[in-house]
Design a protein around this motif. Structure first.
Motif, PDB file in Angstrom:
ATOM      1  N   PHE A   1      21.928  88.588  13.443  1.00 36.62           N
ATOM      2  CA  PHE A   1      20.883  88.719  14.462  1.00 36.62           C
ATOM      3  C   PHE A   1      19.560  89.122  13.823  1.00 36.62           C
ATOM      4  O   PHE A   1      18.513  88.593  14.178  1.00 36.62           O
ATOM      5  N   ARG A   2      19.611  90.060  12.879  1.00 37.45           N
ATOM      6  CA  ARG A   2      18.373  90.477  12.205  1.00 37.45           C
ATOM      7  C   ARG A   2      17.744  89.297  11.473  1.00 37.45           C
ATOM      8  O   ARG A   2      16.530  89.141  11.477  1.00 37.45           O
TER       9      ARG A   2
ATOM     10  N   ILE B   1      16.112  87.069  14.061  1.00 37.00           N
ATOM     11  CA  ILE B   1      14.892  87.691  14.573  1.00 37.00           C
ATOM     12  C   ILE B   1      13.768  87.572  13.552  1.00 37.00           C
ATOM     13  O   ILE B   1      12.637  87.232  13.893  1.00 37.00           O
ATOM     14  N   ASP B   2      14.085  87.823  12.269  1.00 35.72           N
ATOM     15  CA  ASP B   2      13.079  87.666  11.220  1.00 35.72           C
ATOM     16  C   ASP B   2      12.570  86.229  11.161  1.00 35.72           C
ATOM     17  O   ASP B   2      11.378  85.984  11.013  1.00 35.72           O
TER      18      ASP B   2
ATOM     19  N   LEU C   1      12.537  83.997  13.601  1.00 34.24           N
ATOM     20  CA  LEU C   1      11.711  83.729  14.780  1.00 34.24           C
ATOM     21  C   LEU C   1      10.340  84.399  14.669  1.00 34.24           C
ATOM     22  O   LEU C   1       9.330  83.827  15.081  1.00 34.24           O
ATOM     23  N   LYS C   2      10.286  85.598  14.079  1.00 29.18           N
ATOM     24  CA  LYS C   2       8.995  86.265  13.884  1.00 29.18           C
ATOM     25  C   LYS C   2       8.137  85.492  12.892  1.00 29.18           C
ATOM     26  O   LYS C   2       6.922  85.368  13.077  1.00 29.18           O
TER      27      LYS C   2
ATOM     28  N   ARG D   1      10.053  83.160  21.548  1.00 30.82           N
ATOM     29  CA  ARG D   1      11.440  83.468  21.172  1.00 30.82           C
ATOM     30  C   ARG D   1      12.441  83.286  22.296  1.00 30.82           C
ATOM     31  O   ARG D   1      13.332  84.102  22.475  1.00 30.82           O
TER      32      ARG D   1
ATOM     33  N   GLY E   1      16.187  78.407  19.355  1.00 25.79           N
ATOM     34  CA  GLY E   1      15.219  79.475  19.521  1.00 25.79           C
ATOM     35  C   GLY E   1      13.855  78.809  19.544  1.00 25.79           C
ATOM     36  O   GLY E   1      13.474  78.158  18.569  1.00 25.79           O
TER      37      GLY E   1
END
Length: 182
Positions: free
Chosen positions: A22-23, A26-27, A29-30, A121, A140
């Protein structure tokens, strides 16, 4: 006893693997969002030509640009792979026609192209065209409207990544939790 302990250690490691995955997502997507902001800044500075083909070709995330008339004007190679289609089947066609079988993706794109609303996101299901197994994917998606009026303005940038594996991990963890509860 050793087997039971090994199973417990493996079961404990799975949530850690899931959190790590997940991290990573998220990274990713950021990073996409930062790239989208950079592209948005280039287009709003009146320099849409600042988005070079080399930049689009080199990105590992999918990038699609839709003009204000609803026609796809660009799709990079990563986007071809993720969407399961070829650029020549997409570019020049209306996005509503292309993504009609994926209502959630269509809604996000409509918000960006037609209403000028940004989406950040969002995870949406996507039906891969010509997939005989009927399998789908989860994307995503980040969409940003391209500001402006006249011939050069309007439309939307769309950045996307395949999150299907992460969604599968979520489902497996949920199933294990349900089974443990039973």
């Amino acid at each position: 006893a050793a087997q039971l302990e090994a199973r417990q250690n493996h079961a404990a490691a799975e949530p850690e693997d899931l959190v790590s995955s997940f991290r990573g997502v998220i990274d990713k997507l950021k990073d996409q969002e930062r790239e989208l902001d950079r592209m948005h800044a280039l287009s709003s500075s009146g320099r849409p030509e600042g988005i070079s083909p080399e930049l689009l070709e080199g990105l590992t995330s999918g990038v699609m640009i839709v003009g204000r008339d609803g026609r796809v004007t660009a799709l990079n190679p990563a986007g071809e792979t993720i969407l399961g289609t070829w650029r020549d089947r997409v570019v020049g066609r209306d996005f509503r026609e292309i993504f009609g079988s994926s209502p959630a993706l269509l809604r996000v794109l409509c918000d960006g192209v037609e209403a000028g609303r940004a989406t950040s996101r969002e995870v949406v299901p996507y039906r891969i065209p010509d997939d005989r197994r009927g399998a789908g994917a989860y994307l995503g998606v980040t969409v940003s409207a391209i500001p402006g009026s006249g011939a050069a303005g309007g439309g939307a940038f769309c950045l996307f990544s395949d999150l299907t594996e992460i969604r599968g991990l979520q489902e497996r963890v949920r199933l294990k939790e349900n089974l443990a509860g039973l």
